[in-house]
Design a protein around this motif. Structure first.
Motif, PDB file in Angstrom:
ATOM      1  N   GLU A 206      -3.792   6.731  11.114  1.00 12.11           N
ATOM      2  CA  GLU A 206      -4.864   6.256  10.245  1.00 12.11           C
ATOM      3  C   GLU A 206      -4.517   4.921   9.600  1.00 12.11           C
ATOM      4  O   GLU A 206      -5.410   4.224   9.121  1.00 12.11           O
ATOM      5  N   ILE A 207      -3.243   4.575   9.562  1.00  5.84           N
ATOM      6  CA  ILE A 207      -2.840   3.322   8.914  1.00  5.84           C
ATOM      7  C   ILE A 207      -2.456   2.243   9.937  1.00  5.84           C
ATOM      8  O   ILE A 207      -1.980   1.176   9.553  1.00  5.84           O
TER       9      ILE A 207
ATOM     10  N   ASN B 269      -3.922  -1.103   9.144  1.00 10.32           N
ATOM     11  CA  ASN B 269      -3.263  -1.756   8.013  1.00 10.32           C
ATOM     12  C   ASN B 269      -1.974  -2.442   8.467  1.00 10.32           C
ATOM     13  O   ASN B 269      -1.648  -3.538   8.013  1.00 10.32           O
TER      14      ASN B 269
ATOM     15  N   GLU C 199       0.835  -1.204   0.000  1.00  4.91           N
ATOM     16  CA  GLU C 199       0.000   0.000   0.000  1.00  4.91           C
ATOM     17  C   GLU C 199       0.863   1.245   0.000  1.00  4.91           C
ATOM     18  O   GLU C 199       1.995   1.240   0.488  1.00  4.91           O
TER      19      GLU C 199
ATOM     20  N   ILE D 133      -2.354  11.595   4.720  1.00  4.80           N
ATOM     21  CA  ILE D 133      -2.833  10.485   5.545  1.00  4.80           C
ATOM     22  C   ILE D 133      -1.941  10.378   6.771  1.00  4.80           C
ATOM     23  O   ILE D 133      -0.739  10.142   6.672  1.00  4.80           O
TER      24      ILE D 133
ATOM     25  N   PHE E 211       0.433   5.421   0.949  1.00  2.00           N
ATOM     26  CA  PHE E 211      -0.394   6.421   1.620  1.00  2.00           C
ATOM     27  C   PHE E 211       0.212   7.790   1.355  1.00  2.00           C
ATOM     28  O   PHE E 211       1.387   8.017   1.668  1.00  2.00           O
TER      29      PHE E 211
END
Length: 181
Positions: free
Chosen positions: A172-173, A176, A162, A168, A164
């Protein structure tokens, strides 16, 4: 070729190879000390402290390519990060992250995961898109790194899974990252 084939110089000038991160979840971030996104160092460090013992690593790559927001030398960058944000995750020497002189790691990362645009529902994403459109329209072309604090998440097998964009926030991750651990 995969992410483990690459090497870099640490901020202290030592040679380092990404193969030492085999079997770990890795977040690679291009950074800068004088950017609106610089406070992300704080949450990057929080994530590092929370998940490092579980097999999570962060690598920061300082770059001065975006509006001269990392003008300091390597020693000053290191001191800034330690004093202001308590950064203990590894940092590289200053590098280029876009263009012909981009570090090979960033050429590889941007080939693996395309730029998907900015979230226009996110005020910071909308602002950054407008800013780039006005001041640096060529930055919006292609899959290159668009600005400081672009984050690439790599799984334990070395797959870039991924990307980002700058707006971001690191927290927020977190979900993940946890999924990959």
């Amino acid at each position: 070729m995969n992410i483990y084939d690459f090497k870099f110089k640490t901020i202290d000038g030592e040679d380092a190879a990404l193969d030492k991160f085999k079997g770990k979840v890795l977040l690679i971030v291009n950074t800068a000390s004088k950017c609106g996104f610089t406070p992300q160092y704080k949450d990057l460090q929080k994530l590092y402290e929370k998940y490092n013992a579980k097999g999570f690593e962060i690598l920061g790559f300082p770059s001065n390519q975006f509006a001269d927001q990392e003008p300091s030398n390597n020693d000053e960058v290191k001191n800034f990060c330690e004093i202001n944000f308590g950064v203990t995750f590894p940092l590289s020497e200053k590098v280029e992250v876009r263009g012909n002189d981009a570090h090979p790691i960033f050429k590889y990362l941007t080939q693996q995961v395309a730029f998907g645009g900015f979230d226009m529902n996110n005020p910071s994403g909308k602002m950054l898109h407008s800013f780039l459109q006005e001041k640096f329209p060529d930055f919006l072309l292609g899959d290159s790194v668009k600005w400081n604090f672009t984050k690439f998440l790599i799984d334990k097998s070395g797959n870039v899974v991924e990307r980002f964009e700058s707006p971001i926030e690191p927290m927020e991750i977190e979900g993940n990252i946890k999924k990959l651990l």
